[in-house]
Every structure is written in structure tokens, then in C-alpha cells.
Design a protein around this motif. Structure first.
Motif, PDB file in Angstrom:
ATOM      1  N   GLU A 196       0.760  -1.244   0.032  1.00 38.42           N
ATOM      2  CA  GLU A 196       0.003  -0.172  -0.089  1.00 38.42           C
ATOM      3  C   GLU A 196       0.883   1.404   0.056  1.00 38.42           C
ATOM      4  OE1 GLU A 196      -3.919  -1.663   2.415  1.00 38.42           O
ATOM      5  OE2 GLU A 196      -2.259  -0.707   3.715  1.00 38.42           O
ATOM      6  N   VAL A 197       2.084   1.361   0.608  1.00 35.19           N
ATOM      7  CA  VAL A 197       2.843   2.414   0.696  1.00 35.19           C
ATOM      8  C   VAL A 197       3.308   2.533  -0.823  1.00 35.19           C
ATOM      9  CG1 VAL A 197       5.102   3.238   1.381  1.00 35.19           C
ATOM     10  CG2 VAL A 197       3.563   2.454   3.168  1.00 35.19           C
ATOM     11  N   VAL A 198       3.934   1.613  -1.319  1.00 39.06           N
ATOM     12  CA  VAL A 198       4.617   1.550  -2.487  1.00 39.06           C
ATOM     13  C   VAL A 198       3.614   2.152  -3.695  1.00 39.06           C
ATOM     14  CG1 VAL A 198       5.664   0.438  -4.499  1.00 39.06           C
ATOM     15  CG2 VAL A 198       6.389   0.072  -2.159  1.00 39.06           C
ATOM     16  N   TRP A 199       2.340   1.604  -3.651  1.00 36.17           N
ATOM     17  CA  TRP A 199       1.378   1.736  -4.632  1.00 36.17           C
ATOM     18  C   TRP A 199       0.472   3.221  -4.338  1.00 36.17           C
ATOM     19  CZ3 TRP A 199       1.555   0.189  -9.515  1.00 36.17           C
ATOM     20  CH2 TRP A 199       2.285  -0.833  -9.833  1.00 36.17           C
ATOM     21  N   ASP A 200       0.736   3.892  -3.177  1.00 33.53           N
ATOM     22  CA  ASP A 200       0.088   4.959  -2.704  1.00 33.53           C
ATOM     23  C   ASP A 200      -0.086   6.065  -3.786  1.00 33.53           C
ATOM     24  OD1 ASP A 200      -1.501   6.638  -1.076  1.00 33.53           O
ATOM     25  OD2 ASP A 200       0.295   7.164   0.211  1.00 33.53           O
ATOM     26  N   ASN A 201      -1.308   6.450  -3.939  1.00 35.12           N
ATOM     27  CA  ASN A 201      -1.609   7.512  -4.971  1.00 35.12           C
ATOM     28  C   ASN A 201      -2.346   8.532  -4.255  1.00 35.12           C
ATOM     29  OD1 ASN A 201      -2.200   9.061  -7.228  1.00 35.12           O
ATOM     30  ND2 ASN A 201      -2.306   7.482  -8.533  1.00 35.12           N
ATOM     31  N   SER A 202      -1.660   9.731  -3.822  1.00 36.81           N
ATOM     32  CA  SER A 202      -2.594  10.781  -2.962  1.00 36.81           C
ATOM     33  C   SER A 202      -2.709  11.890  -4.051  1.00 36.81           C
ATOM     34  CB  SER A 202      -1.643  11.255  -2.016  1.00 36.81           C
ATOM     35  OG  SER A 202      -1.316  10.145  -0.886  1.00 36.81           O
ATOM     36  N   ASP A 203      -4.108  11.994  -4.091  1.00 38.35           N
ATOM     37  CA  ASP A 203      -4.619  13.064  -5.001  1.00 38.35           C
ATOM     38  C   ASP A 203      -4.165  12.771  -6.482  1.00 38.35           C
ATOM     39  OD1 ASP A 203      -5.956  14.202  -2.754  1.00 38.35           O
ATOM     40  OD2 ASP A 203      -4.004  15.430  -2.273  1.00 38.35           O
ATOM     41  N   GLY A 204      -4.008  11.660  -6.925  1.00 39.43           N
ATOM     42  CA  GLY A 204      -3.702  11.265  -8.054  1.00 39.43           C
ATOM     43  C   GLY A 204      -2.342  11.416  -8.507  1.00 39.43           C
ATOM     44  N   VAL A 205      -1.461  11.528  -7.424  1.00 41.70           N
ATOM     45  CA  VAL A 205       0.047  11.779  -7.812  1.00 41.70           C
ATOM     46  C   VAL A 205       0.630  10.445  -7.231  1.00 41.70           C
ATOM     47  CG1 VAL A 205       1.887  13.150  -7.124  1.00 41.70           C
ATOM     48  CG2 VAL A 205      -0.208  14.279  -7.451  1.00 41.70           C
ATOM     49  N   PRO A 206       1.354   9.613  -8.079  1.00 44.30           N
ATOM     50  CA  PRO A 206       1.940   8.560  -7.430  1.00 44.30           C
ATOM     51  C   PRO A 206       3.304   8.775  -6.470  1.00 44.30           C
ATOM     52  CG  PRO A 206       1.598   8.281  -9.801  1.00 44.30           C
ATOM     53  CD  PRO A 206       1.233  10.081  -9.490  1.00 44.30           C
ATOM     54  N   GLN A 207       3.455   8.223  -5.341  1.00 44.60           N
ATOM     55  CA  GLN A 207       4.379   8.586  -4.479  1.00 44.60           C
ATOM     56  C   GLN A 207       5.660   7.947  -4.949  1.00 44.60           C
ATOM     57  OE1 GLN A 207       3.854  10.140  -1.351  1.00 44.60           O
ATOM     58  NE2 GLN A 207       2.276  10.681  -2.678  1.00 44.60           N
ATOM     59  N   PHE A 208       5.828   7.080  -5.853  1.00 44.21           N
ATOM     60  CA  PHE A 208       7.064   6.601  -6.381  1.00 44.21           C
ATOM     61  C   PHE A 208       6.955   6.515  -8.119  1.00 44.21           C
ATOM     62  CE2 PHE A 208       6.688   5.041  -1.887  1.00 44.21           C
ATOM     63  CZ  PHE A 208       7.997   5.588  -1.482  1.00 44.21           C
ATOM     64  N   SER A 209       7.900   7.089  -8.647  1.00 43.71           N
ATOM     65  CA  SER A 209       7.767   7.097 -10.162  1.00 43.71           C
ATOM     66  C   SER A 209       7.689   5.677 -10.834  1.00 43.71           C
ATOM     67  CB  SER A 209       9.045   7.892 -10.845  1.00 43.71           C
ATOM     68  OG  SER A 209      10.267   7.480 -10.237  1.00 43.71           O
ATOM     69  N   PRO A 210       8.363   4.789 -10.111  1.00 42.98           N
ATOM     70  CA  PRO A 210       8.277   3.352 -10.998  1.00 42.98           C
ATOM     71  C   PRO A 210       6.988   2.652 -10.991  1.00 42.98           C
ATOM     72  CG  PRO A 210      10.331   3.558  -9.703  1.00 42.98           C
ATOM     73  CD  PRO A 210       9.447   4.729  -9.292  1.00 42.98           C
ATOM     74  N   THR A 211       6.147   3.208  -9.966  1.00 42.87           N
ATOM     75  CA  THR A 211       4.658   2.834 -10.264  1.00 42.87           C
ATOM     76  C   THR A 211       3.677   3.363 -11.365  1.00 42.87           C
ATOM     77  OG1 THR A 211       3.964   4.310  -8.558  1.00 42.87           O
ATOM     78  CG2 THR A 211       4.668   2.124  -7.784  1.00 42.87           C
ATOM     79  N   TYR A 212       4.416   4.816 -11.770  1.00 44.99           N
ATOM     80  CA  TYR A 212       3.764   5.508 -12.697  1.00 44.99           C
ATOM     81  C   TYR A 212       4.155   4.941 -13.896  1.00 44.99           C
ATOM     82  CZ  TYR A 212       2.488   9.474 -15.434  1.00 44.99           C
ATOM     83  OH  TYR A 212       2.019  10.443 -16.450  1.00 44.99           O
ATOM     84  N   ASP A 213       5.549   4.755 -14.301  1.00 42.73           N
ATOM     85  CA  ASP A 213       5.945   4.674 -15.651  1.00 42.73           C
ATOM     86  C   ASP A 213       6.076   3.126 -15.934  1.00 42.73           C
ATOM     87  OD1 ASP A 213       8.353   3.669 -14.494  1.00 42.73           O
ATOM     88  OD2 ASP A 213       9.137   5.664 -14.558  1.00 42.73           O
ATOM     89  N   GLY A 214       5.924   2.349 -14.646  1.00 42.85           N
ATOM     90  CA  GLY A 214       5.908   0.715 -15.019  1.00 42.85           C
ATOM     91  C   GLY A 214       7.164   0.415 -14.752  1.00 42.85           C
ATOM     92  N   ARG A 215       8.232   0.860 -14.618  1.00 40.30           N
ATOM     93  CA  ARG A 215       9.587   0.269 -14.436  1.00 40.30           C
ATOM     94  C   ARG A 215       9.317  -0.973 -13.221  1.00 40.30           C
ATOM     95  NH1 ARG A 215      13.247   3.773 -12.491  1.00 40.30           N
ATOM     96  NH2 ARG A 215      11.540   5.492 -11.898  1.00 40.30           N
ATOM     97  N   ILE A 216       8.506  -0.710 -12.265  1.00 39.63           N
ATOM     98  CA  ILE A 216       8.541  -1.707 -11.165  1.00 39.63           C
ATOM     99  C   ILE A 216       8.008  -2.991 -11.557  1.00 39.63           C
ATOM    100  CG2 ILE A 216       6.135  -1.141 -10.616  1.00 39.63           C
ATOM    101  CD1 ILE A 216       6.787  -1.443  -7.597  1.00 39.63           C
TER     102      ILE A 216
END
Length: 278
Positions: A196-216
Motif C-alpha cells: 500500500e505504501v509503494v502503490w499509494d496515489n495521493s490526490d492522483g499523484v504517485p508517490q514513487f515514479s516506478p509505479t507510474y511509468d511501469g518500471r516496477i
């Protein structure tokens, strides 16, 4: 001739005396055996008669009290009941009880009554048990404050985010990223699990960029990353309480501005700078 006749007469007399003595001995032996047999039968019949009076299933013992009447009987339990009785009657430390014989002897009427004193020291386990309980309580509190136990999903997610964010860093740089993730899990301001911490998306903003661009989802976890995560879960912590990190060379300008305005910088290691709340 007369001498020879006298000798023969003398030999015959001795034989007659010997045969008579032998006969008398045989009669005497037979009489003794008969008396013994009769005596054994009398004892056997007497014992059987005692048992048939209704008391044959009990064993009676003498009492040391001295006040019991002759008609009052004390029954000694036998079999399993006797074992249970013996255990329950075991004296406590420092006390004395009376015993008739021992558990391996037959109890007969009139057997000597002896006093047995238990010299076994009391076994006091209260202190050791209290220490053990306190130790378990302390360990449970430590585990609660340092949640290193996690599901397979959380563990795999932690490996992947560390590899995606710090795969080019040394062991310490990777441990630092894992530290930040675990600091957030323990903080009241963030979710309670790694996933939940890694994939947290507060107000539509990903907390960690690899979850946004798919690198994870594209990384291959290296042995160095596994070792770094292992150290972090065992308690290695270089983070100084950091809850955020940023690689300014790869970050957007508005993110950098927010870090510098709203957070407090702690230190820089490798390509990352680490922050916490002001």
C-alpha cells in the motif's frame, strides 16, 4: 566251624537292627510330613474363611493413633485407587506423615508404624516464569514496533521498488531506499503495508515514479538488492528517519520545488537526497 556260625549269627543280628532302624526313620518322616500337611491345610482354610466373611477385598493396616477401637477398621485402597491415594497423601516440604511399610511391601496387621519426613525442597518457579513472560512481552513489543514480518506480496514489492529506484546504487544506497519504505509503514501518515505504501496515489499523484511509468514491473531483482532488503529487515537503518527521497537530476521542477519548500533535508547519498517533514 562254631566260630564261623557265631560270625554269621552276629551279621544277621546287625542286619536286623539296621533294617529296623531304617523302618523307624521312615515312619517318623512320614509322620512329620503328615503333620506339616495338616497344618498347611488349617492355615489355608483359616485364611479363606477370613476372606469369605466379606472382608477379603480389603487390606487392613494398624493405626498409630492409639485411640481407634478394636471394631473400627481402616481400609487401605488397592490397585489404581492405591496409587492415587499415595500421590495425594505425599507430604509437602517440611511436614511429617505416618507410613506403614513402603509401597513395595505387603501390609500386614501389626506392622511397625514409622514416621516419614519429606525433605524435598519446595520447587519455586514463579521467578523464572515471570522473567520468561516479561521477555516474551518485550519481544512482542519489539516486533510490533519493527514490523519485519510481511506477506510474500509485500516482500516482492519491496524488492522490486528498491531495484527500480536504486538498482544502480551500492548496497548502502539500496538499504536507504528500503529504510524509507519501512519508515512509512511505521508512520501514522502513510498506509500500514509495504504494498500500500509503494502503490499509494495521493490526490492522483504517485508517490514513487516506478509505479507510474511501469518500471516496477520490468525490473529483475539482483542479489545485491536482495541483500540490501535483508539487511534493512534485520534492522540496518541509515535513514535518520527519512520519509522521502528524490533524484533531482531526473525529477520534475515542481517536485523539486515542493521538496525544498515543504520538507526538511537530512542528507544526500549517491544520487538521492533524503528528506522528512519540517
Amino acid at each position: 566251624m562254631k566260630v564261623e556260625k557265631d560270625l554269621r549269627d552276629s551279621a544277621e543280628i546287625q542286619d536286623e537292627r539296621k533294617n529296623g532302624k531304617t523302618a523307624r526313620n521312615s515312619v517318623r518322616s512320614f509322620a512329620v510330613l503328615t503333620v506339616c500337611a495338616v497344618f498347611a491345610m488349617v492355615i489355608s482354610l483359616g485364611t479363606r474363611g477370613f476372606a469369605e466373611n466379606g472382608n477379603g477385598s480389603k487390606v487392613y493396616a494398624a493405626s498409630d493413633g492409639g485411640t481407634r477401637s478394636s471394631d473400627e477398621e481402616v481400609a487401605v485402597p488397592t490397585g489404581i485407587a492405591g496409587v492415587v491415594s499415595g500421590v495425594s497423601d505425599t507430604p509437602v516440604s517440611g511436614s511429617t506423615v505416618t507410613r506403614i511399610g513402603s509401597s513395595c511391601e505387603q501390609v500386614i496387621v501389626g506392622q511397625r508404624v514409622q514416621t516419614v519426613k519429606n525433605t524435598t525442597a519446595d520447587l519455586n518457579v514463579s521467578s523464572s516464569m515471570e522473567n520468561k513472560v516479561n521477555e516474551l512481552d518485550a519481544r512482542s513489543i519489539t516486533l510490533a514496533e519493527n514490523p519485519t514480518l510481511m506477506s510474500d506480496e509485500d516482500y516482492d514489492t519491496l524488492l522490486c521498488i528498491v531495484e527500480a529506484e536504486a538498482g544502480s546504487e551500492d548496497i548502502k544506497g539500496r538499504v536507504l531506499v528500503a529504510n524509507v519504505i519501512m519508515n512509512r509503514v511505521k508512520s501514522d501518515d502513510f498506509p500500514n503495508t509495504v504494498t500500500e505504501v509503494v502503490w499509494d496515489n495521493s490526490d492522483g499523484v504517485p508517490q514513487f515514479s516506478p509505479t507510474y511509468d511501469g518500471r516496477i514491473n520490468e525490473v529483475t531483482v539482483s542479489d545485491e538488492t536482495k541483500e540490501a532488503v535483508k539487511q534493512a529487515l534485520k534492522g540496518t537503518d541509515y535513514s535518520e528517519g527519512a520519509l522521502f527521497f528524490i533524484q533531482k537530476s531526473a525529477a520534475e521542477a515542481h517536485n523539486i520545488k515542493w521538496f525544498e519548500k515543504d520538507l526538511r533535508k537530512l542528507f544526500k547519498y549517491g544520487v538521492h537526497e533524503f528528506y522528512t517533514y519540517k
